[in-house]
Design a protein around this motif. Structure first.
Motif, PDB file in Angstrom:
ATOM      1  N   VAL A 169      11.298  -2.112  23.792  1.00  0.00           N
ATOM      2  CA  VAL A 169       9.773  -2.478  23.073  1.00  0.00           C
ATOM      3  C   VAL A 169       9.054  -0.988  22.860  1.00  0.00           C
ATOM      4  CG1 VAL A 169       7.297  -3.342  23.557  1.00  0.00           C
ATOM      5  CG2 VAL A 169       9.611  -4.465  24.629  1.00  0.00           C
ATOM      6  N   ARG A 170       9.054  -0.053  23.631  1.00  0.00           N
ATOM      7  CA  ARG A 170       8.488   1.414  23.391  1.00  0.00           C
ATOM      8  C   ARG A 170       9.296   1.792  22.058  1.00  0.00           C
ATOM      9  NH1 ARG A 170       7.587   6.516  24.752  1.00  0.00           N
ATOM     10  NH2 ARG A 170       5.534   6.816  25.652  1.00  0.00           N
ATOM     11  N   ALA A 171      10.493   1.843  22.055  1.00  0.00           N
ATOM     12  CA  ALA A 171      11.374   2.306  21.168  1.00  0.00           C
ATOM     13  C   ALA A 171      10.860   1.534  19.743  1.00  0.00           C
ATOM     14  CB  ALA A 171      12.638   2.563  21.178  1.00  0.00           C
ATOM     15  N   ALA A 172      10.994   0.246  19.852  1.00  0.00           N
ATOM     16  CA  ALA A 172      10.784  -0.380  18.602  1.00  0.00           C
ATOM     17  C   ALA A 172       9.294   0.179  17.988  1.00  0.00           C
ATOM     18  CB  ALA A 172      10.629  -2.106  18.802  1.00  0.00           C
ATOM     19  N   TRP A 173       8.426   0.139  18.747  1.00  0.00           N
ATOM     20  CA  TRP A 173       7.095   0.666  18.267  1.00  0.00           C
ATOM     21  C   TRP A 173       6.987   1.985  17.774  1.00  0.00           C
ATOM     22  CZ3 TRP A 173       2.994  -2.243  16.714  1.00  0.00           C
ATOM     23  CH2 TRP A 173       2.886  -3.507  17.312  1.00  0.00           C
ATOM     24  N   ALA A 174       7.658   2.898  18.510  1.00  0.00           N
ATOM     25  CA  ALA A 174       7.826   4.302  18.249  1.00  0.00           C
ATOM     26  C   ALA A 174       8.374   4.363  16.606  1.00  0.00           C
ATOM     27  CB  ALA A 174       8.453   5.150  19.051  1.00  0.00           C
ATOM     28  N   ASP A 175       9.587   3.607  16.414  1.00  0.00           N
ATOM     29  CA  ASP A 175       9.901   3.610  15.100  1.00  0.00           C
ATOM     30  C   ASP A 175       9.136   3.209  14.101  1.00  0.00           C
ATOM     31  OD1 ASP A 175      12.484   4.476  16.505  1.00  0.00           O
ATOM     32  OD2 ASP A 175      13.519   2.302  16.464  1.00  0.00           O
ATOM     33  N   ARG A 176       8.356   2.184  14.332  1.00  0.00           N
ATOM     34  CA  ARG A 176       7.469   1.491  13.282  1.00  0.00           C
ATOM     35  C   ARG A 176       6.456   2.629  13.059  1.00  0.00           C
ATOM     36  NH1 ARG A 176       8.472  -3.880  10.879  1.00  0.00           N
ATOM     37  NH2 ARG A 176      10.145  -4.735  12.149  1.00  0.00           N
ATOM     38  N   LEU A 177       5.806   3.067  14.174  1.00  0.00           N
ATOM     39  CA  LEU A 177       4.777   4.394  13.875  1.00  0.00           C
ATOM     40  C   LEU A 177       5.390   5.514  13.060  1.00  0.00           C
ATOM     41  CD1 LEU A 177       2.519   4.436  17.008  1.00  0.00           C
ATOM     42  CD2 LEU A 177       2.060   3.399  14.844  1.00  0.00           C
ATOM     43  N   THR A 178       6.634   5.827  13.334  1.00  0.00           N
ATOM     44  CA  THR A 178       7.222   7.040  12.377  1.00  0.00           C
ATOM     45  C   THR A 178       7.094   6.501  11.134  1.00  0.00           C
ATOM     46  OG1 THR A 178       8.571   7.635  14.398  1.00  0.00           O
ATOM     47  CG2 THR A 178       9.279   8.212  12.286  1.00  0.00           C
ATOM     48  N   ALA A 179       7.281   5.218  10.744  1.00  0.00           N
ATOM     49  CA  ALA A 179       7.441   4.711   9.284  1.00  0.00           C
ATOM     50  C   ALA A 179       6.066   4.725   8.674  1.00  0.00           C
ATOM     51  CB  ALA A 179       8.184   3.533   9.068  1.00  0.00           C
ATOM     52  N   TRP A 180       5.213   4.284   9.696  1.00  0.00           N
ATOM     53  CA  TRP A 180       3.717   3.945   9.048  1.00  0.00           C
ATOM     54  C   TRP A 180       2.837   5.284   8.887  1.00  0.00           C
ATOM     55  CZ3 TRP A 180       3.106  -0.343  13.080  1.00  0.00           C
ATOM     56  CH2 TRP A 180       3.965  -1.574  12.524  1.00  0.00           C
ATOM     57  N   LEU A 181       3.018   6.340   9.615  1.00  0.00           N
ATOM     58  CA  LEU A 181       2.196   7.455   9.920  1.00  0.00           C
ATOM     59  C   LEU A 181       2.865   8.416   8.934  1.00  0.00           C
ATOM     60  CD1 LEU A 181       1.201   7.442  13.505  1.00  0.00           C
ATOM     61  CD2 LEU A 181      -0.108   6.407  11.822  1.00  0.00           C
ATOM     62  N   GLN A 182       1.946   9.408   8.474  1.00  0.00           N
ATOM     63  CA  GLN A 182       2.794  10.558   7.781  1.00  0.00           C
ATOM     64  C   GLN A 182       3.810  11.288   8.355  1.00  0.00           C
ATOM     65  OE1 GLN A 182      -0.601   9.910   8.107  1.00  0.00           O
ATOM     66  NE2 GLN A 182      -1.677   9.963   6.131  1.00  0.00           N
ATOM     67  N   ASP A 183       4.572  11.904   7.476  1.00  0.00           N
ATOM     68  CA  ASP A 183       5.651  12.801   8.080  1.00  0.00           C
ATOM     69  C   ASP A 183       5.409  13.886   8.953  1.00  0.00           C
ATOM     70  OD1 ASP A 183       7.408  11.010   6.933  1.00  0.00           O
ATOM     71  OD2 ASP A 183       7.866  11.998   5.099  1.00  0.00           O
ATOM     72  N   THR A 184       4.391  14.539   8.515  1.00  0.00           N
ATOM     73  CA  THR A 184       3.860  15.904   9.156  1.00  0.00           C
ATOM     74  C   THR A 184       2.571  15.719  10.127  1.00  0.00           C
ATOM     75  OG1 THR A 184       2.572  16.294   7.158  1.00  0.00           O
ATOM     76  CG2 THR A 184       4.470  17.291   7.114  1.00  0.00           C
ATOM     77  N   PRO A 185       2.779  16.333  11.030  1.00  0.00           N
ATOM     78  CA  PRO A 185       1.475  16.073  12.236  1.00  0.00           C
ATOM     79  C   PRO A 185       0.145  16.044  11.592  1.00  0.00           C
ATOM     80  CG  PRO A 185       3.111  17.701  12.993  1.00  0.00           C
ATOM     81  CD  PRO A 185       3.444  17.406  11.722  1.00  0.00           C
ATOM     82  N   GLY A 186      -0.722  15.039  11.653  1.00  0.00           N
ATOM     83  CA  GLY A 186      -1.916  15.012  11.225  1.00  0.00           C
ATOM     84  C   GLY A 186      -2.881  14.491  12.410  1.00  0.00           C
ATOM     85  N   ASP A 187      -4.144  14.344  11.722  1.00  0.00           N
ATOM     86  CA  ASP A 187      -5.350  13.754  12.667  1.00  0.00           C
ATOM     87  C   ASP A 187      -5.190  12.203  12.627  1.00  0.00           C
ATOM     88  OD1 ASP A 187      -6.619  15.961  13.593  1.00  0.00           O
ATOM     89  OD2 ASP A 187      -6.945  16.463  11.475  1.00  0.00           O
ATOM     90  N   VAL A 188      -5.118  11.414  13.650  1.00  0.00           N
ATOM     91  CA  VAL A 188      -5.036   9.747  13.785  1.00  0.00           C
ATOM     92  C   VAL A 188      -6.061   9.620  14.622  1.00  0.00           C
ATOM     93  CG1 VAL A 188      -3.593   8.132  14.621  1.00  0.00           C
ATOM     94  CG2 VAL A 188      -2.353   9.834  13.397  1.00  0.00           C
ATOM     95  N   LEU A 189      -6.983   8.586  14.124  1.00  0.00           N
ATOM     96  CA  LEU A 189      -7.808   7.664  14.814  1.00  0.00           C
ATOM     97  C   LEU A 189      -7.343   6.408  15.284  1.00  0.00           C
ATOM     98  CD1 LEU A 189     -10.756   7.686  15.813  1.00  0.00           C
ATOM     99  CD2 LEU A 189     -11.354   6.752  13.810  1.00  0.00           C
ATOM    100  N   ASP A 190      -7.124   6.162  16.571  1.00  0.00           N
ATOM    101  CA  ASP A 190      -6.704   4.963  16.993  1.00  0.00           C
ATOM    102  C   ASP A 190      -8.155   4.096  17.407  1.00  0.00           C
ATOM    103  OD1 ASP A 190      -5.760   2.410  18.072  1.00  0.00           O
ATOM    104  OD2 ASP A 190      -4.471   3.724  19.638  1.00  0.00           O
TER     105      ASP A 190
END
Length: 349
Positions: free
Chosen positions: A38-59
């Motif tokens: 489950v953790r890996a599935a969400w990690a994969d999705r976030l990788t696709a949804w968020l920017q490629d380079t490190p940035g500022d994210v507000l959750d």
């Protein structure tokens, strides 16, 4: 805050005490992400949804901080906000080793001052807020140019459904962002730790096109279908493309387009169209083929398709009309256009 269908705010007409629920909150598979798959599935999705380079994210509405932690592990600088002090305490404990801060505050008006972000992440939050349109407008002001709104929402229940349908959310985003992308999440049981039968999806709205990942040279740009009846074509193709994660992008008098990623599909009732029915067996294009998440999702689409103007082809050989090694369906719309839907291999298959 992030929550599952069983924890919907207002189910009993009473305000939920999220502080009291914090201790057991992570027991839900998609909350605690304790199961590695489950953790890996969400990690994969976030990788696709968020920017490629490190940035500022507000959750916003971060709950116990499980998604915020994944974003931080991917190198992003995370600010997490939740209205519940107890939830925030647990999120702070998860994020202590990362470049992150956790604040107590209202998701609708995060207490971030003049700080701006590259992405705002919200899971099952927006539909609980009194004025989602106003919230989206405010969140949009917190984004930097090129920033993204990553909105995970859904519709729950059959008798008295609650939530935000994807088309409604897309309409609300249209005045704010020039590009949206949607994905249906219900069909991926890995995300939830079990199969779900309600509607869950993500819409990613970008304030301007992402120029850091240009399309690959030689990749498909678009497909244009000339149709004799735009209204009928829009009814069948619009439903199917929406189910497959395409978002309607342009509307004009004689045409419509739907986009997924870098490519888009056009339906046009052109004034230059020659009269006569479409014949897929004549020289020219025979059909379009699309990937589907898995076999269960393909079965679902095949069952619903006749209600949206699609007739099955080779039904006596479903789902192996294309060969035993392929799980697929062939459908034809009322104007003779054919699509092939091919299920991606199920895990372990």
């Amino acid at each position: 805050m992030s929550f599952d269908v069983g924890n919907r705010a207002g189910d009993d007409g009473l305000a939920i005490d999220w502080d009291a629920r914090a201790a057991a909150f992570d027991d839900e598979p998609d909350h605690g992400l304790r199961d590695p798959s489950v953790r890996a599935a969400w990690a994969d999705r976030l990788t696709a949804w968020l920017q490629d380079t490190p940035g500022d994210v507000l959750d916003v509405g971060c709950g116990t901080g499980s998604l915020a932690l994944l974003a931080a592990e991917q190198g992003h600088r995370v600010t997490a906000v939740d209205l519940s002090p107890e939830m925030a305490t647990r999120a702070r404990a998860k994020l202590t080793a990362h470049d992150a801060r956790v604040l107590v505050g209202d998701a609708a008006r995060p207490p971030v001052g003049d700080h701006r972000f590259d992405a705002i992440l919200a899971r099952h939050v927006l539909w609980t807020l009194p004025d989602p349109d106003a919230v989206l407008r405010h969140w949009h002001t917190l984004l930097r140019p090129g920033g993204r709104l990553v909105l995970i929402e859904g519709v729950w229940g059959t008798v008295s459904p609650v939530g935000i349908p994807a088309p409604t959310l897309i309409r609300s985003l249209t005045p704010l962002v020039p590009h949206t992308h949607t994905e249906r999440l219900s069909g991926d049981a890995r995300l939830w730790g079990r199969a779900v039968d309600d509607e869950r999806y993500v819409v990613v709205g970008t304030t301007e096109r992402d120029v850091r990942r240009p399309p690959l040279p030689g990749a498909l740009h678009h497909v244009e279908l000339w149709v004799p009846d735009l209204k009928a074509a829009e009814a069948s193709w619009g439903w199917l493309l929406g189910e497959l994660g395409h978002v309607r992008e342009q509307v004009w008098e004689r045409g419509r387009s739907w986009r997924r990623g870098d490519a888009y599909l056009v339906l046009e009732e052109s004034p230059d169209l020659r009269q006569g029915p479409h014949e897929r067996r004549a020289p020219g294009m025979n059909h379009l083929a699309f990937h589907v998440a898995d076999r269960a999702e393909l079965d679902r689409l095949v069952a619903l398709a006749p209600g949206h103007g699609w007739s099955p082809l080779y039904a006596d050989r479903y789902p192996h009309a294309g060969g035993e090694a392929q799980y697929a369906a062939y459908l034809e719309d009322t104007q003779g256009y054919e699509v092939e839907l091919v299920a991606l291999p199920d895990a372990g298959a």
